[in-house]
Design a protein around this motif. Structure first.
Motif, PDB file in Angstrom:
ATOM      1  N   THR A   1       1.115  -1.487   0.337  1.00 20.66           N
ATOM      2  CA  THR A   1      -0.138   0.425  -0.022  1.00 20.66           C
ATOM      3  C   THR A   1       1.179   1.668  -0.212  1.00 20.66           C
ATOM      4  O   THR A   1       2.218   0.897   0.654  1.00 20.66           O
ATOM      5  CB  THR A   1      -1.014  -0.108   1.202  1.00 20.66           C
TER       6      THR A   1
ATOM      7  N   PRO B   1       2.278   4.775   1.552  1.00 14.57           N
ATOM      8  CA  PRO B   1       2.460   5.515   2.431  1.00 14.57           C
ATOM      9  C   PRO B   1       2.481   6.792   1.939  1.00 14.57           C
ATOM     10  O   PRO B   1       1.999   7.217   0.963  1.00 14.57           O
ATOM     11  CB  PRO B   1       4.328   5.469   2.031  1.00 14.57           C
ATOM     12  N   SER B   2       1.944   7.793   2.807  1.00 17.94           N
ATOM     13  CA  SER B   2       1.835   9.250   2.972  1.00 17.94           C
ATOM     14  C   SER B   2       2.823   9.942   2.005  1.00 17.94           C
ATOM     15  O   SER B   2       3.569   9.487   1.766  1.00 17.94           O
ATOM     16  CB  SER B   2       2.079   9.669   4.769  1.00 17.94           C
ATOM     17  N   ALA B   3       2.151  10.822   1.398  1.00 17.25           N
ATOM     18  CA  ALA B   3       2.909  11.357   0.411  1.00 17.25           C
ATOM     19  C   ALA B   3       4.045  12.324   1.104  1.00 17.25           C
ATOM     20  O   ALA B   3       4.550  12.682   2.037  1.00 17.25           O
ATOM     21  CB  ALA B   3       1.559  12.899   0.460  1.00 17.25           C
TER      22      ALA B   3
ATOM     23  N   ASN C   1       6.811  10.190   1.210  1.00 14.39           N
ATOM     24  CA  ASN C   1       7.357   9.681   1.919  1.00 14.39           C
ATOM     25  C   ASN C   1       7.744   7.828   1.327  1.00 14.39           C
ATOM     26  O   ASN C   1       6.479   7.973   0.321  1.00 14.39           O
ATOM     27  CB  ASN C   1       6.718   9.416   3.380  1.00 14.39           C
TER      28      ASN C   1
ATOM     29  N   ARG D   1       8.588   3.660   2.711  1.00 15.80           N
ATOM     30  CA  ARG D   1       8.156   2.807   3.618  1.00 15.80           C
ATOM     31  C   ARG D   1       9.138   2.367   3.625  1.00 15.80           C
ATOM     32  O   ARG D   1       9.448   1.237   2.312  1.00 15.80           O
ATOM     33  CB  ARG D   1       6.726   1.900   3.412  1.00 15.80           C
TER      34      ARG D   1
ATOM     35  N   GLU E   1       8.585   5.068   8.115  1.00 13.38           N
ATOM     36  CA  GLU E   1       8.546   5.729   7.023  1.00 13.38           C
ATOM     37  C   GLU E   1       9.281   6.615   6.822  1.00 13.38           C
ATOM     38  O   GLU E   1       9.944   7.269   7.660  1.00 13.38           O
ATOM     39  CB  GLU E   1       7.229   6.366   7.334  1.00 13.38           C
TER      40      GLU E   1
ATOM     41  N   ALA F   1       9.663   8.228  -2.959  1.00 16.77           N
ATOM     42  CA  ALA F   1       8.177   9.316  -2.051  1.00 16.77           C
ATOM     43  C   ALA F   1       7.211   7.677  -3.102  1.00 16.77           C
ATOM     44  O   ALA F   1       7.360   7.527  -4.248  1.00 16.77           O
ATOM     45  CB  ALA F   1       7.635  10.169  -3.065  1.00 16.77           C
ATOM     46  N   GLY F   2       6.325   7.089  -2.092  1.00 20.72           N
ATOM     47  CA  GLY F   2       5.328   6.261  -2.777  1.00 20.72           C
ATOM     48  C   GLY F   2       6.037   4.881  -3.278  1.00 20.72           C
ATOM     49  O   GLY F   2       5.374   3.663  -3.501  1.00 20.72           O
TER      50      GLY F   2
ATOM     51  N   THR G   1       7.841   0.932  -1.331  1.00 20.36           N
ATOM     52  CA  THR G   1       8.171   0.305  -0.268  1.00 20.36           C
ATOM     53  C   THR G   1       9.092  -0.048  -0.213  1.00 20.36           C
ATOM     54  O   THR G   1       9.578  -1.119  -1.354  1.00 20.36           O
ATOM     55  CB  THR G   1       7.014  -0.632   0.088  1.00 20.36           C
TER      56      THR G   1
END
Length: 277
Positions: free
Chosen positions: A137, A139-141, A143, A145, A182, A207-208, A210
């Motif tokens: 899924t 991560p927050s904008a 960032n 993971r 994150e 960003a985005g 994992t």
């Protein structure tokens, strides 16, 4: 981290392969869809020689899917139908009828991705497989993971921190896969510590994304390798194990082995002077 001769591909070869396949683009954050599960296998037992990896739908004959996988190797994802599967490891080139060093039954659910990570922390120091779920899924904008897979048995526990002192993991024992942390996008210098041993590394956080940060031992020190939790292609190749099969059935070969010779030829062509092309 490199899988000797078979698994993780250098970026240049991968890029050439994609060109030869028609210019397929990377998926920024691919994830499995309905009716499909993803599985990959990692060899993280330091003193265990290279192994052959067998895979089969539960109750079906095993077949080799990877040969001569050495310590620190992690396969690319492969797609399988949801269900129960058997994963086995035997010494490289051992007969398929020989007793496996590891045999485990795993359950793959649809629309999920898993890593089967094999460590030498089973009973009596034998092999043990840990099936961990990979969180794909977003991560927050801004960032990415990151989690740590602690594959160093001689140097343990291991702590990993950023240059600003932000802890990624503290005191991780051998065989531990940590929860995700994150981190803001960017290149992160890292300091790895185990007792009096320290090593420096970096991880590029997009960003985005994992990422699993593999920690392995390298002589008397520690090293890391970042692997993407998510596929570089939106639809990883199927292992071809649903119907069973024997030994070295051709369909057990990873798809990229079929195009690798052409990819290497393409790279050689690129390196030749323009007047020779």
């Amino acid at each position: 981290m490199r899988f000797p001769t078979v698994l993780l591909r250098p970026a240049g070869v991968l890029a050439a392969t994609l060109l030869l396949l028609g210019g397929s683009s990377f998926a920024a954050h691919a994830a499995p869809g309905p009716g499909v599960g993803w599985i990959r296998v990692g060899h993280l037992a330091p003193k265990v020689p290279p192994v052959d990896i067998y895979f089969a739908a539960f109750g079906k004959p095993e077949k080799v899917v990877i040969r001569k996988a050495g310590y620190g190797a992690v396969t690319q994802y492969s797609s399988v139908a949801p269900g129960a599967y058997t994963v086995s490891m035997r010494p490289a080139d051992a007969a398929a009828s020989s007793p496996p060093a590891l045999s485990a039954t795993i359950e793959i659910k649809e629309a999920s991705a898993h890593s089967m990570l094999v460590f030498a922390n089973g009973p009596g120091g034998g092999l043990q497989g840990n099936l961990v779920q990979d969180d794909l899924t977003a991560p927050s904008a801004g960032n990415g993971r990151v989690r740590v897979v602690q594959g160093s048995a001689a140097l343990t526990p291991v702590s990993v921190a950023g240059s600003d002192g932000k802890s990624v993991v503290s005191g991780a024992a051998y065989g531990i896969t940590t929860p995700y942390t994150e981190l803001p996008e960017g290149r992160w210098p890292l300091k790895l510590t185990s007792g009096s041993t320290t090593s420096d590394s970096t991880v590029d956080v997009k960003a985005g994304s994992t990422t699993s940060l593999l920690v392995t031992e390298n002589g008397t020190g520690l090293k890391t390798e970042a692997i993407a939790d998510g596929a570089t292609l939106p639809d990883p190749p199927k292992l071809g194990v649903e119907t069973g099969g024997g030994g070295t059935a051709p369909e057990s070969l990873p798809w990229w082995l079929l195009v690798l010779p052409a990819a290497l030829a393409f790279l050689v062509l690129l390196r030749r002077p323009a007047r020779d092309r």
